[in-house]
Design a protein around this motif. Structure first.
Motif, PDB file in Angstrom:
ATOM      1  N   GLY B  90       0.820  -1.213   0.000  1.00  0.00           N
ATOM      2  CA  GLY B  90       0.000   0.000   0.000  1.00  0.00           C
ATOM      3  C   GLY B  90       0.852   1.261   0.000  1.00  0.00           C
ATOM      4  O   GLY B  90       0.636   2.178  -0.797  1.00  0.00           O
ATOM      5  N   LEU B  91       1.820   1.299   0.904  1.00  0.00           N
ATOM      6  CA  LEU B  91       2.711   2.457   0.998  1.00  0.00           C
ATOM      7  C   LEU B  91       3.483   2.639  -0.307  1.00  0.00           C
ATOM      8  O   LEU B  91       3.722   3.777  -0.749  1.00  0.00           O
ATOM      9  CB  LEU B  91       3.668   2.239   2.173  1.00  0.00           C
ATOM     10  N   TYR B  93       2.424   1.990  -3.330  1.00  0.00           N
ATOM     11  CA  TYR B  93       1.534   2.674  -4.280  1.00  0.00           C
ATOM     12  C   TYR B  93       1.391   4.150  -3.928  1.00  0.00           C
ATOM     13  O   TYR B  93       1.394   5.017  -4.799  1.00  0.00           O
ATOM     14  CB  TYR B  93       0.147   2.018  -4.317  1.00  0.00           C
ATOM     15  N   GLU B  94       1.261   4.443  -2.635  1.00  0.00           N
ATOM     16  CA  GLU B  94       1.075   5.836  -2.227  1.00  0.00           C
ATOM     17  C   GLU B  94       2.304   6.685  -2.564  1.00  0.00           C
ATOM     18  O   GLU B  94       2.189   7.769  -3.138  1.00  0.00           O
ATOM     19  CB  GLU B  94       0.733   5.907  -0.731  1.00  0.00           C
TER      20      GLU B  94
END
Lengths: 243, 243
Positions: B90-91, B93-94
């Motif tokens: 997730g991180l 992608y962010e």
């Protein structure tokens, strides 16, 4: 002691299997499974004996494995995904009570939730639930209660068995229940044929999901209140305090 | 286009990695990760460059990966278990929003819930939740709500991060909450150092679990109302109507 490997082969593609699963199949005399899963691995193990039983014949399949192991064959029982997630590992232990001389070795694999998440982006980064919409062995009231509680507690939810010929309206029903607590704008994703030919992926809102037809080869993801779209991917942040 | 593989290496042992994960690491110039995970894989990839950052430096670690990829290196960012379950996907992608020329390829792996379940028997055969007890990024009230709702809806529950130096009483607190809906006799299991040296496993009741000390390398499983012990294993039946 005679041994049966109970092997999760992952979503389908050979390379999504673990090294341990591959080694177990290589070292087996016989590979037993549901026809569809056997067809997925067959070409990679050309020297093995393959035995299959059709769907819904799970008890027969397990007994076949134990009977062959009793004869001294090294047997692998295969399931798609992870054998411990809606898979055969539990039934193998239950039936195995009658076969005290056969030892089970469970070999985990990448279940559809994890494989589908990787295709969508990162939807399962935070607390999540898996819920099967199949009411073949579970009362529908219990499924309803789980959908409501999981939504109220703001879990990311991954739905297995979202549809079948007999249960065509179930996803719509589930979406209505989840919308009692989740916003209709909740970021959702669906993945079809994960890790196989014709893999496809779609991001949509919960209200759009409600009006979408899916088949039994589809896994459905419903985000939590923080899940967002990042550059065409479904991403759930690690937490709510920072980042 | 420059590419980063975000790779779940599974619980630790080399053979619990997927074939795809192994191939990604083989084809990388650089492998980046938290020191502990890098040490787990290092011996299998002797020709690679390894970069590490300490715990809680996740943002730095992600940026390091993108900067190296921008220079043209093929980079793998590794996490234990599955990179999409409380992991770095997730991180990545962010942070990746700032690096439009770098493509991410997420490679899923066997998360601790699946690997631990395979050691215990078959606890996750039916609907289950993963809940992290870490309140570093999540308000404790939210964790409490999830524990209560998951228990009321009779999910099997798997707890990640059940303890740390600063959170020594959290498992006890969680057990008290779960016992508002789950019987104190609920079959539970704990697995320590899954897939690594000194792996250990224990079956116990929920009331015994409440009084058990666990460390941060332990994964905890709390059964549903149907979960039972079968020949020393923790087994959840597939459903409630038959079998």
């Amino acid at each position: 002691m005679n041994k049966i490997y109970v092997v999760g082969i992952g979503p389908g593609a050979y390379e999504k299997m673990t090294i341990e699963a591959d080694r177990a199949l290589q070292s087996s005399d016989m590979i037993i499974g549901y026809t569809v899963y056997v067809d997925l691995v067959k070409e990679h193990y050309p020297t093995k004996i393959f035995l299959t039983t059709p769907m819904k014949k799970e008890v027969d399949r397990c007994m076949m494995a134990f009977e062959e192991a009793k004869k001294g064959h090294v047997v692998s029982m295969i399931c798609s995904g992870d054998t411990g997630v809606y898979g055969m590992a539990g039934l193998m232990y239950e039936i195995g009570e009658k076969y005290p001389d056969v030892e089970l070795k469970i070999i985990p694999g990448v279940t559809a939730a994890l494989a589908g998440a990787a295709v969508l982006g990162a939807p399962l980064i935070h607390d999540f639930c898996l819920i099967s919409l199949s009411d073949l062995l579970t009362p529908k009231e219990k499924i309803k209660s789980r959908l409501l509680h999981a939504s109220e507690a703001d879990f990311v939810i991954c739905l297995y068995n979202p549809s079948s010929k007999k249960r065509s309206g179930y996803l719509r029903w589930a979406c209505d229940l989840m919308m009692e607590y989740k916003s209709e704008d909740t970021v959702c994703g669906i993945v079809k044929n994960i890790g196989r030919e014709k893999e496809s992926v779609l991001l949509l809102s919960l209200s759009q999901l409600k009006n979408t037809d899916v088949d039994m080869f589809t896994t459905v993801f419903i985000g939590n209140s923080q899940t967002k779209q990042v550059d065409g991917h479904m991403v759930t942040p690690r937490g709510y305090k920072g980042v």
